[in-house]
Design a protein around this motif. Structure first.
Motif, PDB file in Angstrom:
ATOM      1  N   ASP A  14       0.836  -1.206   0.000  1.00 51.14           N
ATOM      2  CA  ASP A  14       0.000   0.000   0.000  1.00 51.14           C
ATOM      3  C   ASP A  14       0.869   1.252   0.000  1.00 51.14           C
ATOM      4  O   ASP A  14       0.640   2.189  -0.777  1.00 51.14           O
ATOM      5  N   TYR A  15       1.869   1.238   0.887  1.00 49.30           N
ATOM      6  CA  TYR A  15       2.698   2.442   0.987  1.00 49.30           C
ATOM      7  C   TYR A  15       3.564   2.621  -0.260  1.00 49.30           C
ATOM      8  O   TYR A  15       3.773   3.746  -0.721  1.00 49.30           O
ATOM      9  N   LEU A  16       4.062   1.515  -0.804  1.00 47.30           N
ATOM     10  CA  LEU A  16       4.877   1.615  -2.016  1.00 47.30           C
ATOM     11  C   LEU A  16       4.087   2.283  -3.128  1.00 47.30           C
ATOM     12  O   LEU A  16       4.602   3.164  -3.829  1.00 47.30           O
ATOM     13  N   PHE A  23      14.087  -6.260  -2.056  1.00 44.91           N
ATOM     14  CA  PHE A  23      14.024  -5.327  -0.934  1.00 44.91           C
ATOM     15  C   PHE A  23      14.756  -4.027  -1.256  1.00 44.91           C
ATOM     16  O   PHE A  23      14.260  -2.926  -0.988  1.00 44.91           O
ATOM     17  N   ASN A  24      15.930  -4.153  -1.846  1.00 45.09           N
ATOM     18  CA  ASN A  24      16.699  -2.965  -2.220  1.00 45.09           C
ATOM     19  C   ASN A  24      15.952  -2.115  -3.248  1.00 45.09           C
ATOM     20  O   ASN A  24      16.000  -0.876  -3.207  1.00 45.09           O
ATOM     21  N   LYS A  25      15.253  -2.795  -4.169  1.00 44.07           N
ATOM     22  CA  LYS A  25      14.483  -2.079  -5.188  1.00 44.07           C
ATOM     23  C   LYS A  25      13.338  -1.299  -4.540  1.00 44.07           C
ATOM     24  O   LYS A  25      13.056  -0.154  -4.925  1.00 44.07           O
ATOM     25  N   THR A  33      12.987   2.744  -4.593  1.00 45.07           N
ATOM     26  CA  THR A  33      11.780   3.370  -5.175  1.00 45.07           C
ATOM     27  C   THR A  33      11.169   4.373  -4.203  1.00 45.07           C
ATOM     28  O   THR A  33      10.844   5.511  -4.584  1.00 45.07           O
ATOM     29  N   ILE A  34      11.016   3.965  -2.940  1.00 52.29           N
ATOM     30  CA  ILE A  34      10.454   4.869  -1.936  1.00 52.29           C
ATOM     31  C   ILE A  34      11.371   6.071  -1.730  1.00 52.29           C
ATOM     32  O   ILE A  34      10.914   7.214  -1.595  1.00 52.29           O
TER      33      ILE A  34
END
Length: 285
Positions: free
Chosen positions: A140-142, A219-221, A225-226
């Motif tokens: 949701d947050y992404l 995870f790094n991606k 992105t965030i």
């Protein structure tokens, strides 16, 4: 005693039949809706397109409404449909902004990325994108991070839970041993671990290393992105995921971490964005 059990069985059968009939009626009703164009919202000038995204988002759904939908099987949103409507809204002069409201989305990260690209493309028109959060998770947050502004419900029960990515697998070796089943799995190469859960009690090192590499890359991606979407440093986002003290990030911390731009009840936010509710158009219409 037998009579009581017989009566109980008859009652149970009747209840099951009734539930099946109700489900069938709703399914036929949904099927009938496919044959004609659903009621479209009448767009007014300066309207905001509102996406309420919850539950499963599939990549493609052939029907505008799922013919198998019922009170027990809710509709699934289709990513292509969401993206198509965002693209249409970009060039629609009556649509002046987007409001996305993701909540416990269930879909793949590749699908989220495609929707995020569509939101970025929409923003090229100069029209703002708002996101509203209440109780939300990673996906949701992404998705919300693609918005120009993110608002969080200020109530004590609202919050954002960021946990990262991972996976689990059940191993059946001891179970098969207990029931007297001997499982033989043939594979070539130490990284071929598709059948390991049938003859082992845990991951082999090569397979575990392989999965760790995959999850770390993903995870790094997500962090990157965030970081880019919210203009927060990579290390700060990683700290929020891995080292914060609280499970749910509540209002004050969300502001402190720069995860959201403001605290608003949804009604107040809608009043700020549009003149009245007639200018808030549901994406489903």
């Amino acid at each position: 005693m037998k009579g009581k059990w017989f009566a109980f069985g008859c009652l149970t059968s009747v209840i099951i039949i009734i539930l099946m009939l109700v489900s069938t009626i709703f399914s036929i009703n949904s099927l009938s809706k496919i044959s004609y164009e659903p009621n479209r919202a009448k767009l007014l000038e300066n309207s905001t397109l509102h996406f309420k995204m919850t539950g499963e988002i599939v990549e493609y759904n052939e029907f505008k409404e799922d013919i198998l939908s019922s009170p027990f099987m809710p509709n699934s949103s289709a990513a292509y449909d969401i993206i198509d409507k965002i693209k249409m809204a970009k060039y629609d002069p009556k649509i002046t902004s987007l409001l996305i409201e993701p909540r416990w989305i269930s879909t793949g990260y590749a699908t989220l990325h495609e929707i995020g690209l569509a939101i970025n493309d929409f923003k090229q028109s100069g029209k703002p994108v708002y996101a509203y959060l209440e109780v939300n998770g990673d996906k949701d947050y992404l998705l919300a991070s693609y918005a120009d502004e993110i608002f969080l419900n200020p109530s004590a029960s609202a919050g954002i839970m960021l946990t990262g990515v991972g996976g689990t697998r059940l191993f059946y070796k001891d179970f098969f041993k207990k029931i007297g089943v001997e499982m033989t799995v043939l594979h070539a190469g130490q990284y071929k671990g598709a059948g390991e859960n049938y003859y082992r009690n845990g991951y082999s090192k090569p397979v575990k290393d392989n999965l760790s590499l995959l999850y770390n890359e993903l995870f790094n991606k997500i962090i990157l992105t965030i970081s880019e979407n919210r203009n927060i440093s990579y290390q700060q986002v990683k700290y929020i995921f891995e080292e914060r003290d609280e499970l749910f990030i509540k209002k004050n911390k969300a502001i402190e971490y720069k995860l959201v731009d403001g605290l608003e009840f949804k009604e107040n936010l809608i009043n700020r964005i549009v003149q009245n509710k007639d200018h808030l158009v549901s994406a489903s219409k």
